[in-house]
Motif scaffolding. Sequence first.
Motif, short mmCIF file in Angstrom:
data_model
loop_
_atom_site.label_atom_id
_atom_site.label_comp_id
_atom_site.label_asym_id
_atom_site.label_seq_id
_atom_site.Cartn_x
_atom_site.Cartn_y
_atom_site.Cartn_z
N LYS A 97 -6.49 -4.32 8.64
CA LYS A 97 -6.63 -4.34 7.19
C LYS A 97 -7.05 -5.72 6.70
O LYS A 97 -7.86 -5.84 5.77
CB LYS A 97 -5.30 -3.94 6.53
CG LYS A 97 -4.95 -2.47 6.70
CD LYS A 97 -3.66 -2.12 5.96
CE LYS A 97 -3.34 -0.64 6.09
NZ LYS A 97 -2.07 -0.28 5.38
N MET A 98 -6.51 -6.77 7.33
CA MET A 98 -6.86 -8.13 6.93
C MET A 98 -8.35 -8.41 7.19
O MET A 98 -9.03 -9.00 6.35
CB MET A 98 -5.99 -9.14 7.68
CG MET A 98 -6.24 -10.59 7.27
SD MET A 98 -5.12 -11.74 8.12
CE MET A 98 -3.56 -11.25 7.37
N ARG A 99 -8.84 -7.96 8.35
CA ARG A 99 -10.25 -8.22 8.66
C ARG A 99 -11.16 -7.41 7.74
O ARG A 99 -12.21 -7.91 7.30
CB ARG A 99 -10.54 -7.88 10.12
CG ARG A 99 -12.00 -8.17 10.48
CD ARG A 99 -12.22 -8.33 11.96
NE ARG A 99 -13.62 -8.62 12.19
CZ ARG A 99 -14.51 -7.74 12.68
NH1 ARG A 99 -14.12 -6.53 13.02
NH2 ARG A 99 -15.76 -8.08 12.85
N LEU A 100 -10.79 -6.17 7.45
CA LEU A 100 -11.60 -5.36 6.54
C LEU A 100 -11.65 -5.99 5.16
O LEU A 100 -12.68 -5.97 4.48
CB LEU A 100 -11.04 -3.93 6.47
CG LEU A 100 -11.27 -3.08 7.72
CD1 LEU A 100 -10.50 -1.77 7.62
CD2 LEU A 100 -12.76 -2.79 7.92
N THR A 101 -10.52 -6.55 4.70
CA THR A 101 -10.50 -7.25 3.41
C THR A 101 -11.42 -8.46 3.44
O THR A 101 -12.18 -8.71 2.49
CB THR A 101 -9.06 -7.69 3.08
OG1 THR A 101 -8.21 -6.53 3.03
CG2 THR A 101 -9.01 -8.41 1.75
N LYS A 102 -11.36 -9.20 4.54
CA LYS A 102 -12.22 -10.38 4.68
C LYS A 102 -13.69 -9.98 4.68
O LYS A 102 -14.53 -10.64 4.04
CB LYS A 102 -11.87 -11.11 5.98
CG LYS A 102 -12.70 -12.36 6.22
CD LYS A 102 -12.32 -13.02 7.55
CE LYS A 102 -13.19 -14.24 7.80
NZ LYS A 102 -12.84 -14.89 9.11
N LEU A 103 -14.04 -8.92 5.40
CA LEU A 103 -15.42 -8.44 5.43
C LEU A 103 -15.88 -7.99 4.05
O LEU A 103 -17.04 -8.22 3.66
CB LEU A 103 -15.55 -7.29 6.44
CG LEU A 103 -15.42 -7.66 7.92
CD1 LEU A 103 -15.33 -6.41 8.78
CD2 LEU A 103 -16.59 -8.53 8.36
N PHE A 104 -14.98 -7.35 3.29
CA PHE A 104 -15.32 -6.91 1.93
C PHE A 104 -15.61 -8.10 1.03
O PHE A 104 -16.61 -8.11 0.28
CB PHE A 104 -14.16 -6.07 1.37
CG PHE A 104 -14.34 -5.71 -0.08
CD1 PHE A 104 -15.21 -4.72 -0.48
CD2 PHE A 104 -13.62 -6.38 -1.08
CE1 PHE A 104 -15.38 -4.38 -1.81
CE2 PHE A 104 -13.77 -6.06 -2.41
CZ PHE A 104 -14.66 -5.06 -2.78
N ILE A 105 -14.74 -9.10 1.10
CA ILE A 105 -14.93 -10.30 0.26
C ILE A 105 -16.24 -11.00 0.63
O ILE A 105 -17.01 -11.44 -0.25
CB ILE A 105 -13.73 -11.26 0.43
CG1 ILE A 105 -12.47 -10.62 -0.16
CG2 ILE A 105 -14.01 -12.60 -0.24
CD1 ILE A 105 -11.20 -11.38 0.13
N THR A 106 -16.51 -11.12 1.92
CA THR A 106 -17.75 -11.75 2.37
C THR A 106 -18.97 -10.99 1.87
O THR A 106 -19.97 -11.59 1.44
CB THR A 106 -17.77 -11.83 3.91
OG1 THR A 106 -16.64 -12.57 4.36
CG2 THR A 106 -19.05 -12.48 4.41
#
Length: 333
Positions: free
Chosen positions: A310-319
């Motif tokens: 979930k943390m990586r998906l959030t990071k990818l979304f923000i990027t």
Amino acid sequence: MRKLYFLVPGTDGKFACGGLWAELKTVNLAQNICSAEVITYRQREKDKLFLDDLLQTKNLDDVIFVISWGFDIAKLAPKLQKYNVVYHAHSAGYKFSLPSSIPIITVSRNTMGYWGQKAPNNLIYYLPNQIGDEFTNLHLERDIDVLVQARKSSEYLIKSLIPALQKHCKVFVVDSYVEDLPGLFNRAKIYLYDSAEYWAQQGVSEGFGLQPMEALACGCQVFSSVNGGLSDYLDPGFNCYKIAGYSLEYDVQRILKTLSSPVSLTLSPEILTEYRKENIIKRFMVILAEINDFFDNKNNYSANIQELTKMRLTKLFITRVYGKIIKKYFRNK
């Protein structure tokens, strides 16, 4: 090739179900390729090893534990984390994740797609369940118009469609174990199967759905739901009919029309061949060779492909959003 230990909670009583029979069939298929054995972990049984006793053995590098009981995987996987483990996935939708060190063998392409999205860094394979050679069309006189197995059937099927059909034709409802299921399918003209409601209540998918395939192999016309693993082989309009089609009256009309029609929808021999013993053993040999190679080499490498947390998906979304903002407001200035 490593020995396979197939883990099941027990093999009788409350554990007896379609999933168990399918797993025991897989054990028999595996025994054509390598040493394979059933191990229980909830219920101690005569002539079978018990998991907690087995884990007292010092060296288990030469075995592979095959876990499959969906509701128990979240506890079994961590318990066996230092061993060679394979997940034999039937249904999809259980609320657990698996480390990339556990290869996944799925019984349907539907389940394979689920794990392909949920566990993109795991080795994933497709090994269909077996349909026995006894399920074949004997071309006998059929004395049952419509056959239904009550278990897993929807409320609509039991309380609405069957009573409506009983006014027009001979309906036979099975609500207990059938000793000769191929014989029963060879007596029926139409078989009804509607499991979407049942699996929605369970919160997981129809893992495979063997009965409609067995019925089709025996020459029945099939009206079925196409949820979960059923979508692997059912093709409404071409080898079956979709049940629960818009209205009760329309369903009744279509079923009665099919009863009187000389046209029969069937599974092609090519499709059935995929689920017969010979083909499955061939596939199993390839899969087990790859899995054994993986366990031979796993300790030489580290699991360094990032997981879809979930943390990586959030990071990818923000990027991604930040990139769109930069492109829109600053690139052309």
